[in-house]
Write an enzyme that holds these catalytic residues in place. Structure first.
Site, PDB file in Angstrom:
ATOM      1  N   GLY A 241      32.106  72.948  53.082  1.00  0.00           N
ATOM      2  CA  GLY A 241      33.356  72.192  53.031  1.00  0.00           C
ATOM      3  C   GLY A 241      33.329  71.072  54.049  1.00  0.00           C
ATOM      4  O   GLY A 241      32.260  70.577  54.412  1.00  0.00           O
ATOM      5  N   SER A 242      34.496  70.708  54.529  1.00  0.00           N
ATOM      6  CA  SER A 242      34.583  69.538  55.406  1.00  0.00           C
ATOM      7  C   SER A 242      34.089  69.862  56.813  1.00  0.00           C
ATOM      8  O   SER A 242      34.148  71.013  57.266  1.00  0.00           O
ATOM      9  CB  SER A 242      36.027  69.054  55.462  1.00  0.00           C
ATOM     10  OG  SER A 242      36.837  70.068  55.993  1.00  0.00           O
ATOM     11  N   THR A 243      33.651  68.836  57.506  1.00  0.00           N
ATOM     12  CA  THR A 243      33.153  69.017  58.873  1.00  0.00           C
ATOM     13  C   THR A 243      34.274  69.510  59.789  1.00  0.00           C
ATOM     14  O   THR A 243      34.046  70.343  60.662  1.00  0.00           O
ATOM     15  CB  THR A 243      32.524  67.702  59.376  1.00  0.00           C
ATOM     16  OG1 THR A 243      31.371  67.446  58.557  1.00  0.00           O
ATOM     17  CG2 THR A 243      32.082  67.788  60.818  1.00  0.00           C
ATOM     18  N   ASP A 244      35.499  69.039  59.564  1.00  0.00           N
ATOM     19  CA  ASP A 244      36.606  69.475  60.421  1.00  0.00           C
ATOM     20  C   ASP A 244      36.831  70.968  60.334  1.00  0.00           C
ATOM     21  O   ASP A 244      37.003  71.652  61.349  1.00  0.00           O
ATOM     22  CB  ASP A 244      37.907  68.761  60.022  1.00  0.00           C
ATOM     23  CG  ASP A 244      37.873  67.309  60.450  1.00  0.00           C
ATOM     24  OD1 ASP A 244      36.948  66.957  61.217  1.00  0.00           O
ATOM     25  OD2 ASP A 244      38.738  66.542  59.999  1.00  0.00           O
ATOM     26  N   VAL A 245      36.838  71.489  59.112  1.00  0.00           N
ATOM     27  CA  VAL A 245      37.047  72.937  58.962  1.00  0.00           C
ATOM     28  C   VAL A 245      35.816  73.686  59.480  1.00  0.00           C
ATOM     29  O   VAL A 245      35.941  74.727  60.126  1.00  0.00           O
ATOM     30  CB  VAL A 245      37.378  73.303  57.499  1.00  0.00           C
ATOM     31  CG1 VAL A 245      37.423  74.809  57.319  1.00  0.00           C
ATOM     32  CG2 VAL A 245      38.715  72.703  57.099  1.00  0.00           C
ATOM     33  N   GLY A 246      34.627  73.133  59.244  1.00  0.00           N
ATOM     34  CA  GLY A 246      33.406  73.759  59.765  1.00  0.00           C
ATOM     35  C   GLY A 246      33.482  73.927  61.276  1.00  0.00           C
ATOM     36  O   GLY A 246      33.118  74.960  61.830  1.00  0.00           O
ATOM     37  N   GLU A 263      27.624  74.303  55.766  1.00  0.00           N
ATOM     38  CA  GLU A 263      27.119  73.171  54.974  1.00  0.00           C
ATOM     39  C   GLU A 263      28.276  72.204  54.849  1.00  0.00           C
ATOM     40  O   GLU A 263      29.246  72.488  54.151  1.00  0.00           O
ATOM     41  CB  GLU A 263      26.641  73.709  53.614  1.00  0.00           C
ATOM     42  CG  GLU A 263      25.634  72.792  52.966  1.00  0.00           C
ATOM     43  CD  GLU A 263      26.302  71.795  52.058  1.00  0.00           C
ATOM     44  OE1 GLU A 263      26.547  70.662  52.532  1.00  0.00           O
ATOM     45  OE2 GLU A 263      26.588  72.144  50.914  1.00  0.00           O
ATOM     46  N   CYS A 297      28.785  66.499  48.442  1.00  0.00           N
ATOM     47  CA  CYS A 297      28.515  66.375  49.880  1.00  0.00           C
ATOM     48  C   CYS A 297      27.302  65.514  50.153  1.00  0.00           C
ATOM     49  O   CYS A 297      27.244  64.821  51.156  1.00  0.00           O
ATOM     50  CB  CYS A 297      28.373  67.739  50.517  1.00  0.00           C
ATOM     51  SG  CYS A 297      27.200  68.780  49.664  1.00  0.00           S
TER      52      CYS A 297
HETATM   53  P1  NAI Z   1      38.173  71.865  53.163  1.00  0.00           P
HETATM   54  O1  NAI Z   1      37.015  71.916  54.083  1.00  0.00           O
HETATM   55  O2  NAI Z   1      39.532  71.932  53.749  1.00  0.00           O
HETATM   56  O3  NAI Z   1      38.057  73.047  52.087  1.00  0.00           O
HETATM   57  C1  NAI Z   1      36.898  73.764  51.788  1.00  0.00           C
HETATM   58  C2  NAI Z   1      37.216  75.248  51.723  1.00  0.00           C
HETATM   59  O4  NAI Z   1      37.609  75.725  53.005  1.00  0.00           O
HETATM   60  C3  NAI Z   1      38.358  75.606  50.785  1.00  0.00           C
HETATM   61  O5  NAI Z   1      38.051  76.834  50.161  1.00  0.00           O
HETATM   62  C4  NAI Z   1      39.526  75.785  51.733  1.00  0.00           C
HETATM   63  O6  NAI Z   1      40.527  76.624  51.235  1.00  0.00           O
HETATM   64  C5  NAI Z   1      38.865  76.403  52.935  1.00  0.00           C
HETATM   65  N1  NAI Z   1      39.554  76.220  54.204  1.00  0.00           N
HETATM   66  C6  NAI Z   1      40.393  75.223  54.571  1.00  0.00           C
HETATM   67  N2  NAI Z   1      40.799  75.409  55.848  1.00  0.00           N
HETATM   68  C7  NAI Z   1      40.212  76.525  56.300  1.00  0.00           C
HETATM   69  C8  NAI Z   1      40.218  77.232  57.548  1.00  0.00           C
HETATM   70  N3  NAI Z   1      40.926  76.793  58.585  1.00  0.00           N
HETATM   71  N4  NAI Z   1      39.470  78.337  57.664  1.00  0.00           N
HETATM   72  C9  NAI Z   1      38.723  78.776  56.630  1.00  0.00           C
HETATM   73  N5  NAI Z   1      38.697  78.171  55.425  1.00  0.00           N
HETATM   74  C10 NAI Z   1      39.412  77.052  55.265  1.00  0.00           C
HETATM   75  O7  NAI Z   1      38.027  70.588  52.308  1.00  0.00           O
HETATM   76  P2  NAI Z   1      39.201  69.853  51.482  1.00  0.00           P
HETATM   77  O8  NAI Z   1      40.470  69.715  52.225  1.00  0.00           O
HETATM   78  O9  NAI Z   1      39.276  70.542  50.211  1.00  0.00           O
HETATM   79  O10 NAI Z   1      38.600  68.410  51.388  1.00  0.00           O
HETATM   80  C11 NAI Z   1      38.769  67.496  52.465  1.00  0.00           C
HETATM   81  C12 NAI Z   1      37.584  66.644  52.634  1.00  0.00           C
HETATM   82  O11 NAI Z   1      36.488  67.472  52.991  1.00  0.00           O
HETATM   83  C13 NAI Z   1      37.127  65.931  51.394  1.00  0.00           C
HETATM   84  O12 NAI Z   1      37.768  64.734  51.216  1.00  0.00           O
HETATM   85  C14 NAI Z   1      35.680  65.769  51.687  1.00  0.00           C
HETATM   86  O13 NAI Z   1      35.487  64.637  52.472  1.00  0.00           O
HETATM   87  C15 NAI Z   1      35.300  66.991  52.478  1.00  0.00           C
HETATM   88  N6  NAI Z   1      34.670  68.042  51.684  1.00  0.00           N
HETATM   89  C16 NAI Z   1      33.347  68.206  51.791  1.00  0.00           C
HETATM   90  C17 NAI Z   1      32.703  69.150  51.017  1.00  0.00           C
HETATM   91  C18 NAI Z   1      31.255  69.339  51.111  1.00  0.00           C
HETATM   92  O14 NAI Z   1      30.665  69.952  50.232  1.00  0.00           O
HETATM   93  N7  NAI Z   1      30.611  68.886  52.140  1.00  0.00           N
HETATM   94  C19 NAI Z   1      33.415  69.949  50.058  1.00  0.00           C
HETATM   95  C20 NAI Z   1      34.829  69.759  50.059  1.00  0.00           C
HETATM   96  C21 NAI Z   1      35.407  68.813  50.840  1.00  0.00           C
END
Ligand code: NAI
Length: 779
Positions: A241-246, A263, A297
């Site tokens: 997912g996003s780098t911020d959440v990572g 990732e 990504c």
């Molecule tokens: P996100 O990183 O918030 O979501 C990805 C997953 O993490 C979802 O299942 C979400 O429910 C979960 N999540 C969210 N906050 C969490 C937390 N605090 N603890 C644990 N799990 C959590 O990504 P989002 O908001 O859907 O997209 C935002 C931006 O992130 C996009 O615009 C894109 O730039 C990037 N992104 C990158 C991805 C990648 O494959 N590298 C995939 C999705 C988003």
């Protein structure tokens, strides 16, 4: 339309795919969905709606998972784990194989459901996502079959918490679940809130495949559910997912002894050299940035084109863009589908509209009303521009030019990310010269967005760490069979500082190949086991850490030294230590008050020989991928590694940590044993006489608790290891979140430095990153 007109315009009609079966499945199994938990669908709880982004129509209601739901799922996974691991690799292989077959049998249902909910063109879900999912399970059925013979001394982590995003809902699920199950783990997986349906359907596939109850559990919900999963009693977290959440997850897991792979995002360069086949490169770009609407990504979202061909290339690209078809994801003849959700659409809009730099070209094609965004090219941006640096995660390509290959490398690497890169040139020499110079986990040569279960995928820098796919992907789902005993804090000997020194040597720090006085000008009295003063050890501070890191960064040539050359230097260090074995042994005995000194020195010499031996034997592998090409899994050094050395084996520990790291081409900043620092300050004399280039190994002495956090927070350090007897794991892992550096900490457990654990192959894995390079290959 006449046949003649068709030939002239090459226009073609729509070819819609029927959604009937998918909607029937939703109506039959849902439309209100509970979690898939313990082998069955549960009653729905509080729900939210999931919609078809192309039409806005509500498809189903999905349960918002609570902390209690997560707990119940983890309990089910925990209960099922010993039985699943106990089945043995071959038993697990049968079930994984059955899953692969079932995914294939239901591939069209999966594909339609995936496109309905996520908005991606059916052509992609049908021809790319779902076949790759099946391939992933087949490949991992194979890895499970061979597991017991190939992974001696390793076992499953236990229960894995897995969180996936919405851009490849089922493929990311497969990337997470297949290796976890192959290694004997059980899982709780949380799909993204916008795309839960295929994960829920997958639950039923698991049931049909005869997977024991509780081995796979799907808990739906948003980020809060994800955070609850991260906080729960699990053993490993895998996140995409996003780098911020990572970063948040890195912080939330700090010090808990969990396995972690991340990732994250990317801003991957797509580099077109002037001798490239321009038409192929344009077609490649269609895949690189308009595949899944750029919501990928590793999307080739930054076009770097050589100046001489830029104008011609942009012209060709614009002409191609204008021919793209944007529309109903279920229409087999469209190229770009819907954006996953109006929220994502407004993020994309805000980013593009928020810039007043550059020239924007929007594809001239027809764009339907609703959640769609036109394929867009932005040229003429400066390197610092927000659009050049930030992940847009939409169908927006930004472009800049370069003059020389080395400038291309410099621009490509001018990003905080490091996920992927595509290189286009008809001169393979150019591509093979550039591939190692790009900071990325994956490099495609004259191609893009190629994925396979046999080849690792993952990033460096803020694109995260860990690999998915290949043996390195499986590695992330195993831990050592024996974890080591609890490590007691080692205390320094005390004594009277007024007693005369028997050995009067001024110990210093060792930075950049030179002895350096500590910045603070302080030293600590060091006593032998009987309380006699034996010397003064410098007390390093944050400034000394910074100097040492700077010296290590400056010694980057070491990574380019041949493995043979590195081995020779390490052998030479061993020889020089052997020549002074008696003196070192006597000093160790005196420091530690034992009689083990001789054995410690001899083992340290042997250890140097072991890692010198490994230097040219861990270069990488060739992976058999199902394309007309091959994938090289190159082992690259991580970069600058900060290592807190073991307290209990002051010489052997330092050598055991340093040698594998430098054998693989890294530079190190070593923080010596805290109670026995003088073994390290004696040892730099050996380094001084062994042809080791200055800055490759730097040695600091001082307080572990003070120096480790500085190293862990330093933005120019790529990895931190800790074997200290001070409990630093939480502090290091939390601070490492800053630049998402890799960590390897002991979680309060010791290691027998004298035995095989002291030269565990794990050192090689931690000292390297796999870069997967996809190259054209005739066979
Ligand atoms: P996100 O990183 O918030 O979501 C990805 C997953 O993490 C979802 O299942 C979400 O429910 C979960 N999540 C969210 N906050 C969490 C937390 N605090 N603890 C644990 N799990 C959590 O990504 P989002 O908001 O859907 O997209 C935002 C931006 O992130 C996009 O615009 C894109 O730039 C990037 N992104 C990158 C991805 C990648 O494959 N590298 C995939 C999705 C988003």
């Amino acid at each position: 339309m006449t046949v003649r007109e068709i030939f002239e315009t090459m226009d073609y009609g729509t070819a819609p795919e029927s959604a009937t079966d998918a909607l029937a499945w939703i109506a039959g199994t849902g439309p209100r969905f509970g979690h898939f938990l313990g082998g069955a669908y549960r009653e729905a709880g509080e729900t939210f709606e999931t919609r078809n982004p192309a039409t806005g129509e509500v498809l189903a209601e999905i349960t918002q998972g609570t902390a209690e739901d997560v707990e119940a799922a983890v309990a089910a996974a925990r209960a099922a784990q010993p039985g699943w691991e106990g089945l043995g690799g071959k038993g697990r292989a049968r079930v994984l194989y059955a899953i692969a077959r079932l995914v294939q049998k239901h591939s069209r249902l999966f594909a339609v459901l995936e496109s309905l909910e996520g908005g991606k063109p059916i052509r992609e879900s049908r021809d790319i996502d779902i076949p790759l999912v099946a391939r992933h399970f087949y490949h991992h059925a194979g890895l499970a079959q061979l597991f017991d013979t190939e992974n001696a001394g390793r076992k499953a982590w236990g229960v894995c918490g897995q969180i996936v995003p919405w851009n490849f809902p089922l493929l990311m699920l497969a990337w997470k679940i297949a290796p976890a199950l192959a290694a004997g783990n059980t899982v709780v997986l949380k799909p993204a809130e916008w795309t839960s349906l295929t994960a829920l359907l997958f639950g039923d596939i698991c049931r049909q495949a005869g997977l024991p109850e509780g081995v796979v559990n799907i808990v739906t919900g948003d980020g809060e559910t994800g955070a609850a999963l991260v906080a729960s009693d699990i053993d490993k977290v895998a996140f995409t997912g996003s780098t911020d959440v990572g970063r948040k997850i890195r912080e939330a897991t700090a010090g808990r002894g969990l396995g972690l792979t991340l990732e994250l995002g990317g801003k991957s360069p797509y580099i077109v050299f002037e001798d490239a086949d321009l038409d192929s490169a344009v077609e490649g770009l269609v895949d690189a940035i308009w595949f899944n609407g750029g919501q990928v990504c590793c999307a080739g979202s930054r076009l770097l084109v050589q100046e001489g061909i830029a104008e011609a290339f942009h012209a060709k690209l614009k002409a191609r863009m204008d021919k793209l078809r944007v529309g109903d994801p279920l229409d087999k003849s469209i190229d770009v589908g819907a954006i996953v959700d109006p929220e994502q659409l407004s993020r994309i809009r805000a980013l593009v509209d928020g810039t007043d730099e550059g020239e924007i070209h929007r594809a001239a094609c027809e764009i339907p009303e609703g959640c769609f965004y036109p394929p867009t090219l932005v040229t003429g941006l400066s390197q610092a521009s927000r659009l050049m640096q930030e992940e847009i995660f939409g169908p927006v390509l930004v472009s800049t030019t370069f003059r020389t290959p080395s400038e291309a490398v410099q621009i490509a690497n001018d990003t905080r990310y490091g996920l992927a890169a595509s290189l286009w040139s008809e001169n393979i020499n150019t591509c093979l010269d550039i591939a190692p110079k790009i900071a990325a986990g994956v490099v495609w040569i004259n191609g893009t967005n190629m994925f396979d279960a046999a080849a690792g995928f993952g990033g460096v820098r803020e694109s995260g760490f860990g690999r998915e796919g290949g043996p390195e992907g499986l590695e992330a789902y195993m831990r050592p069979l024996h974890r080591g005993d609890a490590l007691e804090k080692a205390a320094a000997a005390t004594g009277e500082a007024t007693e005369p020194q028997s050995v009067d040597r001024t110990a210093k720090l060792y930075v950049g190949g030179k002895q350096a006085r500590p910045d603070g000008g302080y030293a600590r009295a060091v006593f032998d086991a009987r309380g006699t003063l034996i010397g003064q050890a410098p007390i390093g501070n944050r400034k000394d850490v910074r100097n040492a890191v700077e010296a290590a960064r400056g010694a980057s040539g070491w990574a380019g030294a041949t493995a043979h050359n590195r081995a020779q230097v390490i052998y030479y260090i061993g020889e020089n230590l052997a020549a002074r074995a008696e003196e070192f042994a006597a000093r160790l005995d005196r420091m530690k008050g034992g009689t083990d000194g001789k054995r410690e020195v001899e083992t340290a010499v042997d250890r140097l020989f072991t890692w010198a031996a490994w230097a040219d034997k861990f270069g990488g592998e060739v992976r058999s991928v199902p394309i007309r090409g091959t994938a090289l899994a190159m082992r690259e050094p991580v970069g600058v590694i900060g290592a807190i050395c073991p307290d209990e084996a002051p010489l052997l520990g330092l050598v055991s940590v340093m040698a594998p790291a430098i054998a693989m081409g890294n530079r190190v900043v070593l923080v010596a044993s805290e109670p026995h620092p003088l073994a390290a300050t004696d040892f730099y004399q050996i380094l001084d006489t062994s042809d080791l280039p200055g800055g490759v190994a730097n040695i600091l002495t001082g307080s572990h608790a003070e120096l480790a956090p500085v190293l862990a927070a330093h933005m120019d350090v790529e990895a931190v290891w800790s074997f200290s007897s001070t409990d630093l794991s939480a502090e290091i892992e939390r601070r490492a979140a800053g630049n998402l550096k890799r960590t390897w900490v002991n979680d309060g457990r010791g290691r027998d430095w004298f035995g095989p654990a002291g030269e565990d192959r794990a050192f090689l894995g931690h000292a390297t990153e796999v870069k997967t390079v996809w190259v054209p290959w005739g066979a």
